[in-house]
Design a protein around this motif. Structure first.
Motif, mmCIF file in Angstrom:
data_model
loop_
_atom_site.group_PDB
_atom_site.id
_atom_site.type_symbol
_atom_site.label_atom_id
_atom_site.label_comp_id
_atom_site.label_asym_id
_atom_site.label_seq_id
_atom_site.Cartn_x
_atom_site.Cartn_y
_atom_site.Cartn_z
ATOM 1 N N VAL A 14 -9.006 115.501 61.367
ATOM 2 C CA VAL A 14 -8.829 115.856 59.820
ATOM 3 C C VAL A 14 -9.291 114.262 59.249
ATOM 4 C CG1 VAL A 14 -6.926 115.811 58.211
ATOM 5 C CG2 VAL A 14 -7.008 117.746 59.952
ATOM 6 N N GLY A 15 -8.698 113.328 59.732
ATOM 7 C CA GLY A 15 -8.905 112.014 59.060
ATOM 8 C C GLY A 15 -10.325 111.825 59.335
ATOM 9 N N ASN A 16 -11.198 111.867 60.254
ATOM 10 C CA ASN A 16 -12.522 111.654 60.479
ATOM 11 C C ASN A 16 -13.167 112.585 59.334
ATOM 12 O OD1 ASN A 16 -12.663 109.922 62.393
ATOM 13 N ND2 ASN A 16 -12.300 111.417 63.685
ATOM 14 N N VAL A 17 -13.076 113.826 59.237
ATOM 15 C CA VAL A 17 -13.572 114.534 58.200
ATOM 16 C C VAL A 17 -13.525 114.001 56.651
ATOM 17 C CG1 VAL A 17 -13.734 116.907 56.993
ATOM 18 C CG2 VAL A 17 -13.952 116.699 59.436
ATOM 19 N N LEU A 18 -12.063 113.743 56.388
ATOM 20 C CA LEU A 18 -11.895 113.359 55.189
ATOM 21 C C LEU A 18 -12.524 111.688 54.735
ATOM 22 C CD1 LEU A 18 -8.134 114.153 54.676
ATOM 23 C CD2 LEU A 18 -10.189 115.378 53.494
ATOM 24 N N ILE A 19 -12.532 110.967 55.699
ATOM 25 C CA ILE A 19 -13.011 109.678 55.296
ATOM 26 C C ILE A 19 -14.354 109.632 55.298
ATOM 27 C CG2 ILE A 19 -13.048 108.710 57.734
ATOM 28 C CD1 ILE A 19 -11.950 106.937 54.241
ATOM 29 N N ASN A 20 -15.059 110.433 56.301
ATOM 30 C CA ASN A 20 -16.646 110.445 56.290
ATOM 31 C C ASN A 20 -17.060 111.261 55.130
ATOM 32 O OD1 ASN A 20 -17.545 108.903 58.588
ATOM 33 N ND2 ASN A 20 -16.356 110.249 59.700
ATOM 34 N N THR A 21 -16.450 112.206 54.690
ATOM 35 C CA THR A 21 -16.867 113.002 53.289
ATOM 36 C C THR A 21 -16.966 112.076 52.246
ATOM 37 O OG1 THR A 21 -16.026 115.089 54.205
ATOM 38 C CG2 THR A 21 -16.332 114.770 51.880
ATOM 39 N N GLU A 22 -15.791 111.059 52.325
ATOM 40 C CA GLU A 22 -15.612 110.322 51.019
ATOM 41 C C GLU A 22 -16.779 109.264 51.125
ATOM 42 O OE1 GLU A 22 -12.077 108.468 49.057
ATOM 43 O OE2 GLU A 22 -12.428 107.037 50.439
ATOM 44 N N LEU A 23 -17.015 108.667 52.259
ATOM 45 C CA LEU A 23 -17.968 107.486 52.384
ATOM 46 C C LEU A 23 -19.397 108.094 52.304
ATOM 47 C CD1 LEU A 23 -16.408 105.453 55.582
ATOM 48 C CD2 LEU A 23 -16.487 105.035 53.212
ATOM 49 N N ASN A 24 -19.763 109.277 52.485
ATOM 50 C CA ASN A 24 -21.090 110.030 52.672
ATOM 51 C C ASN A 24 -21.288 111.276 51.479
ATOM 52 O OD1 ASN A 24 -21.979 108.541 54.938
ATOM 53 N ND2 ASN A 24 -20.479 109.552 55.964
ATOM 54 N N ALA A 25 -20.200 110.951 50.445
ATOM 55 C CA ALA A 25 -20.297 112.082 49.371
ATOM 56 C C ALA A 25 -21.626 112.279 49.012
ATOM 57 C CB ALA A 25 -19.311 111.791 48.299
ATOM 58 N N PRO A 34 -18.895 118.366 48.612
ATOM 59 C CA PRO A 34 -17.967 117.418 49.655
ATOM 60 C C PRO A 34 -16.348 118.170 49.370
ATOM 61 C CG PRO A 34 -19.187 116.025 48.495
ATOM 62 C CD PRO A 34 -19.574 117.387 47.929
ATOM 63 N N ALA A 35 -16.203 119.045 48.576
ATOM 64 C CA ALA A 35 -14.872 119.625 48.184
ATOM 65 C C ALA A 35 -14.644 120.499 49.303
ATOM 66 C CB ALA A 35 -14.830 120.143 46.824
ATOM 67 N N VAL A 36 -15.848 121.173 49.532
ATOM 68 C CA VAL A 36 -15.811 122.288 50.770
ATOM 69 C C VAL A 36 -15.180 121.507 52.084
ATOM 70 C CG1 VAL A 36 -17.204 123.895 52.157
ATOM 71 C CG2 VAL A 36 -17.365 123.891 49.571
ATOM 72 N N LEU A 37 -15.822 120.441 52.593
ATOM 73 C CA LEU A 37 -15.481 119.741 53.572
ATOM 74 C C LEU A 37 -14.051 119.292 53.503
ATOM 75 C CD1 LEU A 37 -18.618 117.723 54.293
ATOM 76 C CD2 LEU A 37 -17.890 119.746 55.537
ATOM 77 N N ARG A 38 -13.652 119.000 52.363
ATOM 78 C CA ARG A 38 -12.071 118.419 52.360
ATOM 79 C C ARG A 38 -11.147 119.513 52.374
ATOM 80 N NH1 ARG A 38 -14.342 115.676 47.824
ATOM 81 N NH2 ARG A 38 -13.035 117.078 46.367
ATOM 82 N N CYS A 73 -3.198 118.258 48.061
ATOM 83 C CA CYS A 73 -4.127 117.378 48.853
ATOM 84 C C CYS A 73 -5.075 117.041 47.974
ATOM 85 C CB CYS A 73 -4.737 118.028 50.050
ATOM 86 S SG CYS A 73 -3.331 118.049 51.255
ATOM 87 N N GLU A 74 -5.734 117.781 47.139
ATOM 88 C CA GLU A 74 -7.071 117.506 46.232
ATOM 89 C C GLU A 74 -6.471 116.640 45.182
ATOM 90 O OE1 GLU A 74 -10.841 118.463 45.699
ATOM 91 O OE2 GLU A 74 -9.849 117.783 47.788
ATOM 92 N N ASP A 75 -5.211 116.693 44.735
ATOM 93 C CA ASP A 75 -4.619 115.972 43.610
ATOM 94 C C ASP A 75 -4.493 114.438 44.239
ATOM 95 O OD1 ASP A 75 -4.386 118.286 42.053
ATOM 96 O OD2 ASP A 75 -2.274 118.451 42.103
ATOM 97 N N ILE A 76 -3.918 114.490 45.355
ATOM 98 C CA ILE A 76 -3.853 112.996 45.859
ATOM 99 C C ILE A 76 -5.389 112.678 46.112
ATOM 100 C CG2 ILE A 76 -2.841 111.868 48.126
ATOM 101 C CD1 ILE A 76 -0.738 114.050 48.377
ATOM 102 N N TYR A 77 -6.110 113.040 46.570
ATOM 103 C CA TYR A 77 -7.443 112.672 46.913
ATOM 104 C C TYR A 77 -8.020 112.275 45.326
ATOM 105 C CZ TYR A 77 -12.095 112.147 48.056
ATOM 106 O OH TYR A 77 -13.379 111.598 48.385
ATOM 107 N N ALA A 78 -7.967 113.107 44.572
ATOM 108 C CA ALA A 78 -8.577 112.691 43.002
ATOM 109 C C ALA A 78 -7.759 111.504 42.685
ATOM 110 C CB ALA A 78 -8.335 113.736 41.931
ATOM 111 N N GLU A 79 -6.386 111.210 42.824
ATOM 112 C CA GLU A 79 -5.800 110.034 42.163
ATOM 113 C C GLU A 79 -6.027 108.591 43.102
ATOM 114 O OE1 GLU A 79 -1.190 109.093 41.616
ATOM 115 O OE2 GLU A 79 -1.957 110.848 40.626
ATOM 116 N N ASN A 80 -5.970 108.991 44.385
ATOM 117 C CA ASN A 80 -6.129 107.641 45.034
ATOM 118 C C ASN A 80 -7.193 107.779 46.436
ATOM 119 O OD1 ASN A 80 -3.931 106.446 43.809
ATOM 120 N ND2 ASN A 80 -2.604 108.162 44.902
ATOM 121 N N GLY A 81 -8.001 108.819 46.585
ATOM 122 C CA GLY A 81 -9.040 108.846 47.738
ATOM 123 C C GLY A 81 -8.505 109.292 48.939
ATOM 124 N N ALA A 82 -9.436 109.050 49.895
ATOM 125 C CA ALA A 82 -9.135 109.599 51.318
ATOM 126 C C ALA A 82 -8.059 108.984 51.845
ATOM 127 C CB ALA A 82 -10.596 109.590 52.036
#
Length: 98
Positions: A14-25, A34-38, A73-82
């Motif tokens: 989970v952590g790897n998918v989220l951080i790598n999705t953000e870094l490689n968006a 990338p929202a699909v991967l999240r 989770c998406e709200d947290i992501y939108a506000e503060n990232g992976a």
């Protein structure tokens, strides 16, 4: 694979998918939103919890809970990232080295 090992593997994934999705968006946008991967990561975060449950009926109410979880989770992501999202999913503060 024992259940405990599978749960830890899912947690790490989970952590790897989220951080790598953000870094490689930007690179990912060519092939997949990338929202699909999240969303996949959020589902992976839910899976270990469901492994401890007795068989349950997968009805609209249950689906609504999973959707609400994904939205939170998406709200947290939108506000503060992976990193903040991973911290919320793990239930503790995490840092990403790299």
């Amino acid at each position: 694979m024992k259940r405990k090992a599978l749960k830890e593997l899912m947690r790490q994934a989970v952590g790897n998918v989220l951080i790598n999705t953000e870094l490689n968006a930007e690179a990912l946008k060519k092939d997949i939103d990338p929202a699909v991967l999240r969303g996949v990561a959020y589902g992976m975060a839910v899976a270990p919890v469901l492994m401890d449950e007795e068989p349950i009926e997968f009805d609209r109410d249950f689906l609504a809970v999973i959707i609400a979880y994904g939205k939170k989770c998406e709200d947290i992501y939108a506000e503060n990232g992976a990193v903040a999202t991973i911290s919320k999913l793990y239930g503790c503060e995490v840092t990403i080295n790299g």
